[in-house]
Motif scaffolding. Structure first.
Motif, mmCIF file in Angstrom:
data_model
loop_
_atom_site.group_PDB
_atom_site.id
_atom_site.type_symbol
_atom_site.label_atom_id
_atom_site.label_comp_id
_atom_site.label_asym_id
_atom_site.label_seq_id
_atom_site.Cartn_x
_atom_site.Cartn_y
_atom_site.Cartn_z
ATOM 1 N N GLU A 116 -2.730 15.203 12.379
ATOM 2 C CA GLU A 116 -3.123 16.442 13.064
ATOM 3 C C GLU A 116 -2.666 17.693 12.347
ATOM 4 N N MET A 117 -1.393 17.816 12.087
ATOM 5 C CA MET A 117 -0.838 18.997 11.412
ATOM 6 C C MET A 117 -0.780 18.699 9.917
ATOM 7 N N PHE A 118 -1.934 18.517 9.298
ATOM 8 C CA PHE A 118 -2.022 18.088 7.900
ATOM 9 C C PHE A 118 -1.491 19.141 6.934
ATOM 10 N N THR A 119 -0.682 18.667 6.007
ATOM 11 C CA THR A 119 -0.230 19.458 4.865
ATOM 12 C C THR A 119 -0.372 18.551 3.647
ATOM 13 N N PRO A 120 -1.071 18.981 2.590
ATOM 14 C CA PRO A 120 -1.250 18.115 1.430
ATOM 15 C C PRO A 120 0.076 17.783 0.744
ATOM 16 N N ALA A 121 0.144 16.577 0.197
ATOM 17 C CA ALA A 121 1.317 16.150 -0.577
ATOM 18 C C ALA A 121 1.221 16.775 -1.962
ATOM 19 N N LYS A 122 2.128 17.676 -2.277
ATOM 20 C CA LYS A 122 2.105 18.379 -3.566
ATOM 21 C C LYS A 122 3.061 17.762 -4.586
ATOM 22 N N LYS A 123 4.086 17.050 -4.123
ATOM 23 C CA LYS A 123 5.041 16.404 -5.026
ATOM 24 C C LYS A 123 4.881 14.887 -4.960
ATOM 25 N N ALA A 124 4.991 14.333 -3.763
ATOM 26 C CA ALA A 124 4.788 12.892 -3.580
ATOM 27 C C ALA A 124 3.349 12.569 -3.955
ATOM 28 N N HIS A 125 3.128 11.437 -4.618
ATOM 29 C CA HIS A 125 1.770 11.112 -5.072
ATOM 30 C C HIS A 125 1.665 9.655 -5.491
ATOM 31 N N PRO A 126 0.445 9.099 -5.407
ATOM 32 C CA PRO A 126 0.207 7.789 -6.009
ATOM 33 C C PRO A 126 -0.124 7.985 -7.486
ATOM 34 N N CYS A 127 0.128 6.965 -8.273
ATOM 35 C CA CYS A 127 -0.254 6.969 -9.688
ATOM 36 C C CYS A 127 -1.216 5.806 -9.895
ATOM 37 N N HIS B 157 0.830 -1.202 0.000
ATOM 38 C CA HIS B 157 0.000 0.000 0.000
ATOM 39 C C HIS B 157 0.865 1.253 0.000
ATOM 40 N N VAL B 158 0.224 2.340 -0.326
ATOM 41 C CA VAL B 158 0.801 3.679 -0.223
ATOM 42 C C VAL B 158 -0.124 4.443 0.709
ATOM 43 N N GLN B 159 0.452 5.282 1.565
ATOM 44 C CA GLN B 159 -0.384 6.080 2.462
ATOM 45 C C GLN B 159 -0.188 7.561 2.195
ATOM 46 N N LEU B 160 -1.307 8.254 2.105
ATOM 47 C CA LEU B 160 -1.347 9.710 2.072
ATOM 48 C C LEU B 160 -2.002 10.160 3.365
ATOM 49 N N THR B 161 -1.827 11.412 3.718
ATOM 50 C CA THR B 161 -2.471 11.912 4.921
ATOM 51 C C THR B 161 -3.656 12.796 4.565
ATOM 52 N N CYS B 162 -4.502 13.011 5.552
ATOM 53 C CA CYS B 162 -5.696 13.829 5.370
ATOM 54 C C CYS B 162 -6.056 14.461 6.704
ATOM 55 N N TRP C 22 -9.480 3.563 3.543
ATOM 56 C CA TRP C 22 -8.606 2.764 2.684
ATOM 57 C C TRP C 22 -9.351 2.371 1.419
ATOM 58 N N PHE C 23 -8.596 2.228 0.316
ATOM 59 C CA PHE C 23 -9.172 1.860 -0.972
ATOM 60 C C PHE C 23 -8.324 0.803 -1.668
ATOM 61 N N GLN C 24 -8.980 -0.037 -2.463
ATOM 62 C CA GLN C 24 -8.303 -1.057 -3.262
ATOM 63 C C GLN C 24 -7.941 -0.450 -4.608
ATOM 64 N N VAL C 25 -6.680 -0.636 -5.036
ATOM 65 C CA VAL C 25 -6.211 -0.140 -6.339
ATOM 66 C C VAL C 25 -5.517 -1.316 -7.001
ATOM 67 N N GLY C 26 -6.265 -2.101 -7.807
ATOM 68 C CA GLY C 26 -5.687 -3.336 -8.334
ATOM 69 C C GLY C 26 -5.350 -4.232 -7.152
ATOM 70 N N PRO C 27 -4.170 -4.871 -7.155
ATOM 71 C CA PRO C 27 -3.795 -5.699 -6.011
ATOM 72 C C PRO C 27 -3.226 -4.894 -4.838
ATOM 73 N N GLN C 28 -2.984 -3.607 -5.033
ATOM 74 C CA GLN C 28 -2.436 -2.758 -3.985
ATOM 75 C C GLN C 28 -3.546 -1.969 -3.291
ATOM 76 N N GLU C 29 -3.147 -1.273 -2.222
ATOM 77 C CA GLU C 29 -4.090 -0.465 -1.466
ATOM 78 C C GLU C 29 -3.588 0.967 -1.349
ATOM 79 N N LEU C 30 -4.533 1.885 -1.224
ATOM 80 C CA LEU C 30 -4.242 3.284 -0.956
ATOM 81 C C LEU C 30 -4.882 3.608 0.394
#
Length: 119
Positions: A61-72, A8-13, A47-55
């Motif tokens: 708490e101190m959320f900052t959106p990922a502007k460069k790092a990203h899932p494809c 899986h890949v994790q992003l924050t929110c 959490w979400f299913q993306v093919g065989p992987q997960e997102l």
């Protein structure tokens, strides 16, 4: 030791953004939501299913959106996904930086960068 792949890949929110994220990842991109293990549900996120992987989207708490790092996310119809993103009010930023690869970038409802690529 041999790495076998990515699980899986994790992003924050931010806290309380789960419904908007479900609307984007499930409603717009068509990803199936995965039920989080009971012990982790109180932490928020989704959490979400993306093919065989997960997102995974985890509350920070101190959320900052990922502007460069990203899932494809690989899709079978890039034009249809771009149309769905636009219809939902999202921005589609086409990129031709990689010869022979059709793709665009957009942002999820909390500002995380997401790449969509034609499989």
């Amino acid at each position: 030791m041999t790495a076998l792949g990515l699980h899986h890949v994790q992003l924050t929110c931010p806290s309380g953004s789960e419904e908007a994220l479900r609307g984007f990842y499930s409603g717009v991109l068509g990803l199936a939501e995965i039920e989080k293990p009971e012990r982790l549900r109180t932490r928020g996120g989704c959490w979400f299913q993306v093919g065989p992987q997960e997102l995974h989207l985890g509350v920070q708490e101190m959320f900052t959106p990922a502007k460069k790092a990203h899932p494809c996310v690989l899709v079978d119809d890039l034009d249809a996904v771009a149309a769905a993103v636009r219809a939902a009010g999202g921005e589609v930023r086409p990129s031709d930086d990689i010869p022979g690869v059709r793709r665009f970038h957009t942002d999820d409802p909390v500002g995380n960068r997401v790449e969509i690529q034609q499989a």
